[in-house]
Design a protein around this motif. Structure first.
Motif, PDB file in Angstrom:
ATOM      1  N   LEU A 120     -25.217  23.917 -13.595  1.00 35.11           N
ATOM      2  CA  LEU A 120     -25.661  25.432 -13.924  1.00 35.11           C
ATOM      3  C   LEU A 120     -26.678  26.419 -13.111  1.00 35.11           C
ATOM      4  N   ARG A 123     -24.886  27.112  -9.797  1.00 34.39           N
ATOM      5  CA  ARG A 123     -24.030  28.362 -10.031  1.00 34.39           C
ATOM      6  C   ARG A 123     -24.679  29.924 -10.124  1.00 34.39           C
ATOM      7  N   LEU A 127     -24.635  33.257  -8.426  1.00 25.28           N
ATOM      8  CA  LEU A 127     -24.216  34.891  -9.187  1.00 25.28           C
ATOM      9  C   LEU A 127     -25.596  35.542  -8.443  1.00 25.28           C
ATOM     10  N   LEU A 141     -21.453  36.207 -17.952  1.00 27.86           N
ATOM     11  CA  LEU A 141     -21.428  35.116 -17.161  1.00 27.86           C
ATOM     12  C   LEU A 141     -20.821  33.432 -17.640  1.00 27.86           C
ATOM     13  N   LEU A 142     -22.291  33.135 -18.104  1.00 29.36           N
ATOM     14  CA  LEU A 142     -22.119  31.640 -17.702  1.00 29.36           C
ATOM     15  C   LEU A 142     -21.097  31.177 -18.404  1.00 29.36           C
ATOM     16  N   ALA A 144     -18.837  32.653 -20.556  1.00 33.51           N
ATOM     17  CA  ALA A 144     -17.091  32.294 -19.995  1.00 33.51           C
ATOM     18  C   ALA A 144     -16.830  30.989 -19.441  1.00 33.51           C
ATOM     19  N   GLU A 145     -18.279  30.576 -18.408  1.00 39.00           N
ATOM     20  CA  GLU A 145     -17.923  29.255 -17.813  1.00 39.00           C
ATOM     21  C   GLU A 145     -18.381  27.747 -19.111  1.00 39.00           C
ATOM     22  N   TYR A 146     -19.028  28.026 -19.645  1.00 36.56           N
ATOM     23  CA  TYR A 146     -20.023  26.922 -21.158  1.00 36.56           C
ATOM     24  C   TYR A 146     -19.730  27.905 -22.296  1.00 36.56           C
ATOM     25  N   PRO A 147     -18.312  27.621 -22.473  1.00 38.05           N
ATOM     26  CA  PRO A 147     -18.632  28.955 -24.326  1.00 38.05           C
ATOM     27  C   PRO A 147     -18.806  27.435 -25.197  1.00 38.05           C
ATOM     28  N   ARG A 149     -22.214  26.887 -25.260  1.00 34.16           N
ATOM     29  CA  ARG A 149     -23.484  27.263 -25.149  1.00 34.16           C
ATOM     30  C   ARG A 149     -23.848  28.549 -25.964  1.00 34.16           C
TER      31      ARG A 149
END
Length: 387
Positions: A120, A123, A127, A141-142, A144-147, A149
């Motif tokens: 994380l 990543r 960004l 943004l994060l 969307a990648e870790y829905p 959380r």
């Protein structure tokens, strides 16, 4: 038997090192370094902090340092935002990583269980180095990648694990808007000064203790730990003891200091001063009674962490102050009436004598001339609230 330093002696030593007995013969950048930073979760307090310690300081001087990247704002001591020199950003941030880690675990640990924090973090680095981003942007943004959380917790992982600096216009005088962040490495064009080995780490902790004592001493180990947020500093002080002077406070607690540091007599005159909100003068000791009595502490520090600007009389907190500015679009003086003028409100905690009130009014007028020069040119306005 070590010498006992009473409350007034500790007060005068602190004021001398903080340059609140007489203005500092330093540039603003030098003073930021001397103070090991100024607490800066709000924009204006560092400006007032430098104003109270320097002659002829202007907001543009600090704004220029921020724009030239000579100073930056980031999370450091106690996990709070501090304004520090670029050099201190790069050297202090690795030393205080454990403070940020502890804060993250305490506030968000349960929401981060099982998460690959290293992945994380990398990543997030990509960004914020792509372009400065707010925590709200990062959370979205994060998330969307870790829905599964919490987006806010994901953004706070980056605050703790990366050296994120707030980029201008955040921190500029009379600026507004959410804080956007990038890494210190990206912003300053240099890597963090990570300790090379355990011996180097130990030496850096020793230098940090010595710098603290130069600005806040004489002090106890508990004071050191309160200021920094670090723990286990007693071992560092033990290593340094041959180089330190040792004293006791009136309760018998051991205090340590630099032998050559100023320790004025407790009877040394101390001018009336207005001190910035969130000033480390009030926040850098476990025992704050050298400047702030326990009786007045609830009147200065709120339960939600707000620390008011304070009035010092004879070196000790004797009241609070605030600057009230006209709402946007209203004139600062003139036909709109007295309520539309910029005003410094001073609330002493006990009645001031004539000399004390006159000195406090003079300081408030000086502050208004600094913060609102147009209003000061039209005639300063200072109001005293009843104790």
């Amino acid at each position: 038997m070590p010498e006992v330093l009473d409350r007034r002696a500790l007060n005068r030593a602190l004021l001398a090192r903080q340059h609140l007995l007489a203005p500092a013969a330093m540039t603003p950048e030098q003073l930021v370094g001397h103070l090991v930073g100024l607490q800066a979760q709000a924009t204006d307090p560092p400006y007032y902090g430098l104003w109270s310690r320097l002659a002829d300081f202007t907001p543009e001087q600090l704004g220029g340092l921020l724009e030239r990247r000579a100073v930056v704002r980031l999370g450091l001591q106690r996990g709070t935002i501090h304004l520090v020199t670029a050099e201190d950003c790069l050297t202090l941030r690795p030393l205080l990583q454990s403070v940020l880690d502890q804060g993250l675990r305490g506030a968000y640990g349960s929401r981060l269980a099982g998460l690959d924090l290293a992945a994380l973090t990398e990543r997030g680095r990509r960004l914020v180095e792509e372009r400065p981003r707010t925590f709200q942007e990062l959370g979205a943004l994060l998330g969307a990648e870790y829905p599964e959380r919490d987006p806010a917790a994901l953004a706070q992982v980056l605050r703790a694990r990366l050296a994120l600096v707030q980029v201008p216009p955040r921190g500029l005088w009379r600026s507004s808007g959410a804080a956007a962040h990038t890494t210190a490495e990206q912003w300053l064009g240099r890597p963090l000064a990570e300790p090379a080995d355990p011996a180097d780490l130990a030496a850096r902790h020793e230098r940090l203790v010595l710098r603290y004592l130069a600005v806040f001493g004489p002090a106890s180990v508990a004071d050191l730990q309160k200021w920094s947020g670090l723990t286990r500093l007693s071992a560092v002080v033990r290593r340094l003891r041959p180089r330190l002077a040792e004293f006791r406070d009136e309760a018998g607690r051991p205090l340590y200091d630099l032998p050559e540091a100023p320790r004025p007599d407790g009877g040394t005159p101390a001018p009336v001063r207005l001190v910035a909100p969130f000033d480390n003068l009030l926040l850098a000791h476990a025992d704050r009674t050298r400047v702030l009595s326990e009786a007045y502490r609830p009147l200065v520090m709120s339960q939600n962490g707000i620390v008011a600007g304070t009035l010092l009389v004879d070196g000790f907190v004797a009241g609070v102050w605030q600057l009230d500015r006209p709402a946007a679009g209203r004139p600062a003086s003139g036909a709109a009436g007295e309520t539309d003028r910029a005003t410094v409100l001073v609330r002493p905690f006990a009645p001031l004598d004539r000399a004390g009130r006159a000195a406090a009014e003079g300081e408030a007028q000086r502050l208004l001339a600094f913060a609102e020069p147009a209003a000061a040119a039209a005639g300063t306005r200072v109001r005293f609230d009843a104790p």
